[in-house]
Structure formats: C-alpha cells, structure tokens
Design a protein around this motif. Structure first.
Motif, PDB file in Angstrom:
ATOM      1  N   LYS A 183       0.835  -1.197   0.000  1.00 35.81           N
ATOM      2  CA  LYS A 183       0.000   0.000   0.000  1.00 35.81           C
ATOM      3  C   LYS A 183       0.877   1.257   0.000  1.00 35.81           C
ATOM      4  O   LYS A 183       1.913   1.305   0.670  1.00 35.81           O
ATOM      5  N   HIS A 184       0.446   2.263  -0.745  1.00 36.71           N
ATOM      6  CA  HIS A 184       1.202   3.520  -0.833  1.00 36.71           C
ATOM      7  C   HIS A 184       0.187   4.661  -0.835  1.00 36.71           C
ATOM      8  O   HIS A 184      -0.118   5.259  -1.872  1.00 36.71           O
ATOM      9  N   GLY A 185      -0.383   4.928   0.309  1.00 36.22           N
ATOM     10  CA  GLY A 185      -1.426   5.931   0.419  1.00 36.22           C
ATOM     11  C   GLY A 185      -2.798   5.318   0.205  1.00 36.22           C
ATOM     12  O   GLY A 185      -2.924   4.166  -0.220  1.00 36.22           O
ATOM     13  N   PRO A 186      -3.857   6.067   0.491  1.00 36.35           N
ATOM     14  CA  PRO A 186      -5.222   5.517   0.394  1.00 36.35           C
ATOM     15  C   PRO A 186      -5.578   5.007  -0.996  1.00 36.35           C
ATOM     16  O   PRO A 186      -6.282   3.994  -1.129  1.00 36.35           O
ATOM     17  N   TYR A 187      -5.108   5.700  -2.041  1.00 35.70           N
ATOM     18  CA  TYR A 187      -5.481   5.339  -3.409  1.00 35.70           C
ATOM     19  C   TYR A 187      -4.265   4.899  -4.233  1.00 35.70           C
ATOM     20  O   TYR A 187      -4.303   4.961  -5.454  1.00 35.70           O
ATOM     21  N   GLY A 188      -3.226   4.442  -3.581  1.00 38.87           N
ATOM     22  CA  GLY A 188      -2.033   4.066  -4.325  1.00 38.87           C
ATOM     23  C   GLY A 188      -1.388   2.806  -3.798  1.00 38.87           C
ATOM     24  O   GLY A 188      -1.646   2.362  -2.676  1.00 38.87           O
ATOM     25  N   PHE A 189      -0.552   2.203  -4.635  1.00 39.67           N
ATOM     26  CA  PHE A 189       0.227   1.045  -4.209  1.00 39.67           C
ATOM     27  C   PHE A 189       1.536   1.000  -4.974  1.00 39.67           C
ATOM     28  O   PHE A 189       1.697   1.629  -6.030  1.00 39.67           O
ATOM     29  N   ARG A 190       2.473   0.268  -4.413  1.00 39.81           N
ATOM     30  CA  ARG A 190       3.779   0.029  -5.024  1.00 39.81           C
ATOM     31  C   ARG A 190       3.846  -1.439  -5.381  1.00 39.81           C
ATOM     32  O   ARG A 190       3.458  -2.296  -4.591  1.00 39.81           O
ATOM     33  N   ILE A 191       4.324  -1.759  -6.589  1.00 36.71           N
ATOM     34  CA  ILE A 191       4.351  -3.146  -7.035  1.00 36.71           C
ATOM     35  C   ILE A 191       5.685  -3.432  -7.710  1.00 36.71           C
ATOM     36  O   ILE A 191       6.236  -2.586  -8.422  1.00 36.71           O
ATOM     37  N   VAL A 192       6.221  -4.633  -7.458  1.00 37.91           N
ATOM     38  CA  VAL A 192       7.503  -5.066  -8.029  1.00 37.91           C
ATOM     39  C   VAL A 192       7.253  -6.307  -8.866  1.00 37.91           C
ATOM     40  O   VAL A 192       6.848  -7.354  -8.343  1.00 37.91           O
ATOM     41  N   LEU A 193       7.487  -6.195 -10.171  1.00 35.25           N
ATOM     42  CA  LEU A 193       7.265  -7.291 -11.113  1.00 35.25           C
ATOM     43  C   LEU A 193       8.580  -7.845 -11.635  1.00 35.25           C
ATOM     44  O   LEU A 193       9.596  -7.147 -11.655  1.00 35.25           O
TER      45      LEU A 193
END
Length: 251
Positions: A183-193
């Motif tokens: 999770k990265h803030g209420p409306y965001g996320f961090r993803i590693v592919l």
C-alpha cells in the motif's frame, strides 16, 4: 591460397544480425527483419538469415554501406542512458509515429529503447545504441525486477494487494507470476514485477475492478529513477552497467 599463419589472429566470423546490431544500426530482431525483406547485401550478394560476416566484408542496407563505429581509447563503444519518460511518448523507433521516443530524446547516435512503457505511463526506461544487448537484457529467464508506483480510482484494500501479489491471472495467454505489492497511500500502491507483459499492471488491476489513473516506473533492478525530472535523461554509470549487463559485455 592464403598463408595459414596469417589466419591465426584473424577475428572470427559473426552472424550478420549480430554484426549489424554491434554497429548500433538496429537490434538483432530488427536486423533479421531487414534481411528477410532482402534489404541487406554482403559483398554485393543479397544476404540470408544466418549469413556470416568476416573482417573486410562490405555490408549494405538499402544500398548504403554500413559503417563500423570507431571507438577512441578509453571511451565507451555504446550509449546507455536512463530517461524519465513523460506520458504521451511512445516507445517505438518508427519515425512515422508522432511522439516516438527516439525523436523525443534526439540523441546524436542511433538509439532504441530496452523494453517499453505504455504511452499513458511514465518513468524510468533505458535506451542504448547497443542493439546486441537488448534481447539479452529482456530475456525472461533474467527476471529483472521492475518497480512501479500506481494510483487507482478507489481505495486500496489488503484483499486487492494480496490478489495482485498472488499471480496466476491470465493476460495475453500467459499467467502472471507472483510479485510484491504494498500500500502507498489511500489510493495508491507500489508493485515489483519480474515480468513485462503488455499493459500488465492495468490489466491485473482491472480484474479486481480497479482502474489505473497514474503509473510511474521508479526502478529497474539496480537502476533508480531518483531525482531525474520528467523528460530528462542521463548516462548510466559504470556501476549501474555492471549490475545490468551480462558479464563480459563490451560497453
């Protein structure tokens, strides 16, 4: 008949697509396409896939002689740059495409992108004049990590993050691999592919009813976007190249 002793130090022949790519004219894949279209000749003869090129051979593309780039001592043979791609720029070398990434950078040498970012995505992308290493870097088995910051249209839940990270979704006939999502803030996320399927994050999110509003790539393996401003680019450092390129690659 040539003196056998004179051949001892002669450089080995190279496959035509490798030879073309090493000049920086285009990637191996593009070189194979040019050969298939009968646009390449070697010593006046139309070349075929698998043609070998030896020192002294004359290679022409569309009738123009292909020049081997001369390298000054202590200088890199090729260009390797990191660009913070803005939204609206298309990752293609096709000159007919308005807003193509090559024209946007405007480098003095012929360069092409390593991989891609969607036109409506932004952030870190690499470009090089070394067409010989593009496919090596992109090989699936290398599984380079790519990290993104993503903004979506509704609150991010733990259930959504677990679903994104789990993998196993079908996209373009392939299953997504497990990844990491935070999770990265209420409306965001961090993803590693470790995959690079076309529009992968957008299509993954859509399967959970989310719409991606903004997507920025911030890292490729050891290379970070950092403070590089949108639309700006910089040369990669020696340390970054050592972490990115296959061993024994000539820079």
């Amino acid at each position: 008949m040539a003196d056998p002793d004179s051949l001892i130090d002669a450089p080995p022949a190279k496959r035509l697509n490798k030879y073309i790519a090493e000049t920086g004219f285009c990637s191996r894949r593009e070189a194979d396409r040019l050969v298939a279209e009968r646009r390449v000749t070697v010593n006046g003869e139309v070349a075929g896939i698998g043609t070998q090129v030896e020192e002294g051979d004359e290679v022409r593309i569309d009738g123009d002689v292909l020049r081997v780039r001369k390298v000054k001592p202590g200088k890199r043979r090729h260009v390797y740059i990191a660009l913070n791609k803005p939204v609206g720029i298309t990752c293609t070398t096709e000159e007919s495409v308005k807003g193509n990434i090559v024209d946007f950078v405007g480098h003095e040498q012929r360069i092409f992108p390593i991989g891609r970012l969607d036109k409506d995505s932004e952030g870190l992308i690499l470009l090089t004049s070394n067409g010989d290493i593009v496919n090596q870097v992109l090989r699936k088995e290398n599984r380079h990590e790519k990290e993104y910051l993503v903004a979506v249209n509704k609150p991010v839940t733990e259930e959504f993050l677990r679903g994104m990270a789990r993998g196993g979704m079908w996209i373009h006939g392939q299953q997504t691999l497990p990844c990491r999502a935070y999770k990265h803030g209420p409306y965001g996320f961090r993803i590693v592919l470790t995959q690079g399927l076309n529009r992968q994050i957008r299509l993954m999110a859509a399967q959970f009813g989310y719409r991606v509003k903004q997507l920025r790539r911030i890292r490729i393996d050891n290379l970070k976007l950092g403070e590089l401003k949108p639309g700006r680019w910089r040369n990669l450092t020696d340390a970054e190249l050592r972490g990115l390129l296959p061993e024994q690659t000539e820079w």
